[in-house]
Design a protein around this motif. Sequence first.
Motif, mmCIF file in Angstrom:
data_model
loop_
_atom_site.group_PDB
_atom_site.id
_atom_site.type_symbol
_atom_site.label_atom_id
_atom_site.label_comp_id
_atom_site.label_asym_id
_atom_site.label_seq_id
_atom_site.Cartn_x
_atom_site.Cartn_y
_atom_site.Cartn_z
ATOM 1 N N GLN A 76 0.844 -1.262 0.035
ATOM 2 C CA GLN A 76 0.045 -0.134 0.019
ATOM 3 C C GLN A 76 0.876 1.343 0.063
ATOM 4 N N TYR A 77 1.884 1.166 0.931
ATOM 5 C CA TYR A 77 2.734 2.314 0.958
ATOM 6 C C TYR A 77 3.438 2.635 -0.511
ATOM 7 N N MET A 78 4.101 1.605 -1.147
ATOM 8 C CA MET A 78 4.698 1.648 -2.569
ATOM 9 C C MET A 78 3.607 2.246 -3.338
ATOM 10 N N ASN A 79 2.318 1.698 -3.559
ATOM 11 C CA ASN A 79 1.408 2.314 -4.323
ATOM 12 C C ASN A 79 1.023 3.908 -4.234
ATOM 13 N N ALA A 80 1.077 4.249 -2.721
ATOM 14 C CA ALA A 80 0.817 5.618 -2.191
ATOM 15 C C ALA A 80 1.957 6.469 -2.823
ATOM 16 N N VAL A 81 3.197 5.893 -2.534
ATOM 17 C CA VAL A 81 4.403 6.818 -2.770
ATOM 18 C C VAL A 81 4.789 7.010 -4.434
ATOM 19 N N ILE A 82 3.966 6.563 -5.219
ATOM 20 C CA ILE A 82 4.213 6.668 -6.627
ATOM 21 C C ILE A 82 4.183 8.168 -7.201
ATOM 22 N N PRO A 83 3.150 8.978 -6.602
ATOM 23 C CA PRO A 83 3.223 10.167 -7.125
ATOM 24 C C PRO A 83 4.166 11.263 -6.658
ATOM 25 N N PHE A 84 4.740 10.645 -5.377
ATOM 26 C CA PHE A 84 5.754 11.609 -4.781
ATOM 27 C C PHE A 84 7.123 10.917 -5.434
ATOM 28 N N LYS A 125 11.414 13.010 -9.058
ATOM 29 C CA LYS A 125 12.231 12.296 -10.343
ATOM 30 C C LYS A 125 12.922 10.911 -9.611
ATOM 31 N N ALA A 126 12.339 10.398 -8.636
ATOM 32 C CA ALA A 126 12.994 9.340 -8.254
ATOM 33 C C ALA A 126 12.687 7.913 -9.002
ATOM 34 N N LYS A 127 13.313 6.857 -9.080
ATOM 35 C CA LYS A 127 13.241 5.845 -9.862
ATOM 36 C C LYS A 127 13.656 4.365 -9.175
ATOM 37 N N ALA A 131 7.073 16.241 2.159
ATOM 38 C CA ALA A 131 5.980 16.845 1.225
ATOM 39 C C ALA A 131 4.430 16.539 2.200
ATOM 40 N N GLU A 132 3.438 17.298 2.328
ATOM 41 C CA GLU A 132 2.320 17.165 2.848
ATOM 42 C C GLU A 132 1.765 15.671 2.010
ATOM 43 N N GLY A 133 1.163 15.119 2.965
ATOM 44 C CA GLY A 133 0.574 13.631 2.364
ATOM 45 C C GLY A 133 1.438 12.487 2.131
ATOM 46 N N TYR A 134 2.700 12.938 2.357
ATOM 47 C CA TYR A 134 3.713 11.598 2.158
ATOM 48 C C TYR A 134 3.443 10.664 2.760
ATOM 49 N N PRO A 135 3.293 9.273 2.601
ATOM 50 C CA PRO A 135 2.739 8.290 3.359
ATOM 51 C C PRO A 135 3.772 7.589 4.311
ATOM 52 N N ALA A 136 4.419 8.133 4.937
ATOM 53 C CA ALA A 136 5.485 7.682 5.977
ATOM 54 C C ALA A 136 4.999 6.602 6.819
#
Length: 128
Positions: free
Chosen positions: A50-58, A63-65, A105-110
């Motif tokens: 779930q974290y990995m799905n939520a972090v994609i926009p961040f 520009k992370a890959k 960033a606001e909303g980052y799923p830490a």
Amino acid sequence: MNDPYVNVTTKQFEDFSAFPLEGPFEMLNLLKFKDKVVETGTTGVEVYAQYMNAVIPFFIASKAKIIYQGKPIFNLIGPENYNEWDKILIIEYASKKDFLRMITAEGYPAKLRSLALQDSRLIVCTSK
């Protein structure tokens, strides 16, 4: 086990912020998942997904890959029949500034990441 290596401490954050690092770098992620996440009733593997799905926009914004992700399966050197980590990730970041902007960033799923993990290591690497 207490989770002293799941979240960055204030001192670690300050030290990294002050660390002289220019240009792109890689972050080696060594991850050990909780068998069960009490708050969700699911496994750490499921919460981390779930974290990995939520972090994609961040990731996209910074520009992370993902360079590599895999599951350790055999210790060639080290304790026999023992795998300390459940997953290994190597993520490339464009710059320290982009990385810091992403994780603050606001909303980052830490919280999802923290819930999923029993233990972890984040190791900053460069090819220089």
